[in-house]
Write an enzyme that holds these catalytic residues in place. Structure first.
Site, PDB file in Angstrom:
ATOM      1  N   PHE A 104       0.864  -1.174   0.000  1.00 22.54           N
ATOM      2  CA  PHE A 104       0.000   0.000   0.000  1.00 22.54           C
ATOM      3  C   PHE A 104       0.902   1.227   0.000  1.00 22.54           C
ATOM      4  CE2 PHE A 104      -2.380   3.443   2.024  1.00 22.54           C
ATOM      5  CZ  PHE A 104      -3.500   3.474   1.207  1.00 22.54           C
ATOM      6  N   LYS A 148       3.367  10.339   8.020  1.00 24.39           N
ATOM      7  CA  LYS A 148       2.682   9.932   9.249  1.00 24.39           C
ATOM      8  C   LYS A 148       3.322  10.531  10.508  1.00 24.39           C
ATOM      9  CE  LYS A 148       0.331   5.774   7.518  1.00 24.39           C
ATOM     10  NZ  LYS A 148      -1.058   6.221   7.679  1.00 24.39           N
ATOM     11  N   ASP A 151       9.305   2.658   0.988  1.00 25.46           N
ATOM     12  CA  ASP A 151       8.146   3.348   1.528  1.00 25.46           C
ATOM     13  C   ASP A 151       8.138   3.084   3.034  1.00 25.46           C
ATOM     14  OD1 ASP A 151       5.664   4.086   2.481  1.00 25.46           O
ATOM     15  OD2 ASP A 151       4.554   3.343   0.752  1.00 25.46           O
TER      16      ASP A 151
END
Length: 391
Positions: free
Chosen positions: A124, A239, A210
């Protein structure tokens, strides 16, 4: 738009690992904005950073130099493999920048045909068009027109297919999460990461990591790839970098970013003064021996206790996965139902994930008492799940 399948919980306020609903119900929050509130809710250092900057300057755009941007970029590069940084507003924008950087590198080197980027099943990378094609999850790409050219998916753990992909003459980059988040908390073995580095070096292929979810201390080191003793060429982070404030960053070596010259990329809001103030405060608070040490201590305790739950509830918990405080439980009952039982029955908030997993993503400063509380609530949820399954 009706794109969210929200839980029946209306939030009001939070403090640390606790979240309160508008009806006054208190929850132990092991979601934390999906691994975003690295220091928990309303951390005083971050609150003060927002207040101080909000009274000074919010936004000017990147037509001017922004001192806070340079300060945070220096902090990130000093603590990583990278030489340069591009600031964004989110993780998916950081991924988008990483994809463009990789292709532009080969174009700048006289090989514009090298556009192929290989990802992995279960990945993702966000919701922008490039990011959904890089992950190639059909549930996110269906209905959005033809697939973008040059994006391919490999099966997790298929070493021969990976070797063949890297050796292809048009391959530009490999993109991977060192520890998958939404895909089911699968951690790529350290030996595989080191082997990936060797193979890519042999064929002139770039590595994009990532670390939007698994970075910023979540694994017990500042960056998850540090456990393997190697480094990528490009990395997307976000994040916890903002501690809940929207911020992302694409980090790269000078060589990998050689094609990103004036006008090649840009952002109106990326790197704005308000985001930079919060990002610098969050980074400085997380990148400490105390926080990283706490992650490893609490993660060790939770892993031990969760393996114990797996032994006592083999009909409920199938596997314990992850790294640091990115913990996954592969379940026998439906994971979405289990999340509801935990939320409604025990006031424990946990996140969903692929492969029928639930994720525990507590703040990095979770205390041992709070960890015990989480395990006790999870145990009672397993007992309830056993009863519901029997019924």
């Amino acid at each position: 738009m009706g794109v969210y399948n929200r839980a029946p919980l209306e939030v009001d306020r939070g403090r640390g690992a606790r979240l309160w609903a508008t009806d006054g119900t208190e929850y132990l929050d092991c979601v934390q904005g999906i691994s975003t509130n690295g220091l928990g809710h309303a951390h005083p250092v971050l609150v003060e950073a927002v207040k101080a900057q909000a009274e000074k300057l919010w936004h000017v755009s990147n037509i001017f130099r922004i001192p806070g941007q340079e300060e945070l970029a220096d902090a990130l590069t000093e603590a990583s493999f990278a030489d340069v940084v591009f600031f964004t507003n989110s993780g998916t924008e950081a991924v988008e920048c990483a994809l463009k950087t990789a292709r532009k590198y080969h174009a700048a080197n006289g090989s514009p045909e090298r556009i192929d980027i290989y990802g992995f099943d279960g990945a993702f990378h966000g919701r922008t068009y490039g990011a959904i094609n890089a992950a190639a999850n059909p549930s996110y790409t269906e209905g959005f027109g033809p697939k973008m050219q040059g994006f391919h998916q490999l099966k997790w753990g298929d070493h021969e297919a990976l070797k063949a992909a890297i050796a292809e003459p048009n391959t530009a980059a490999i993109i991977v999460e060192p520890v998958q988040g939404e895909g089911g908390c699968r951690a790529m073995p350290d030996v595989c990461l080191r082997g990936l580095r060797e193979l890519c070096d042999q064929h002139g292929v770039l590595i994009i990591f990532d670390e939007v979810q698994c970075g910023m201390g979540r694994s017990g080191k500042l960056w998850a790839h540090e456990w393997a003793g190697m480094a990528p060429d490009i990395m997307a982070v976000a994040k916890a970098l903002g501690g809940g404030f929207p911020i992302g960053a694409c980090l790269a070596t000078t060589e990998a970013a050689r094609g990103m010259t004036v006008g090649a990329h840009g952002s109106t809001f990326g790197g704005n003064p308000l985001a930079m103030a919060v990002g610098l405060a969050a980074f400085n608070a997380i990148n400490t021996p105390e926080i990283l040490g706490n992650v490893n201590e609490i993660a060790g305790y939770l892993k031990q206790q969760l393996h114990g739950l797996k032994e006592r509830f083999p009909d409920v918990i199938e596997d314990v996965r992850g790294k640091g405080l990115l913990i996954g439980l592969k379940l026998k009952p439906n994971n979405r139902e289990f999340m509801g039982w935990a939320r409604d029955g025990q006031h424990l908030l946990i996140a969903g994930g692929g492969d029928n997993c639930v994720r525990m993503l507590p703040p990095l400063n979770l205390t041992l008492d709070e960890a015990r509380d989480a395990v006790e609530r999870l145990e009672r949820t397993c007992e309830a799940a056993r009863g519901k399954m029997a019924a």
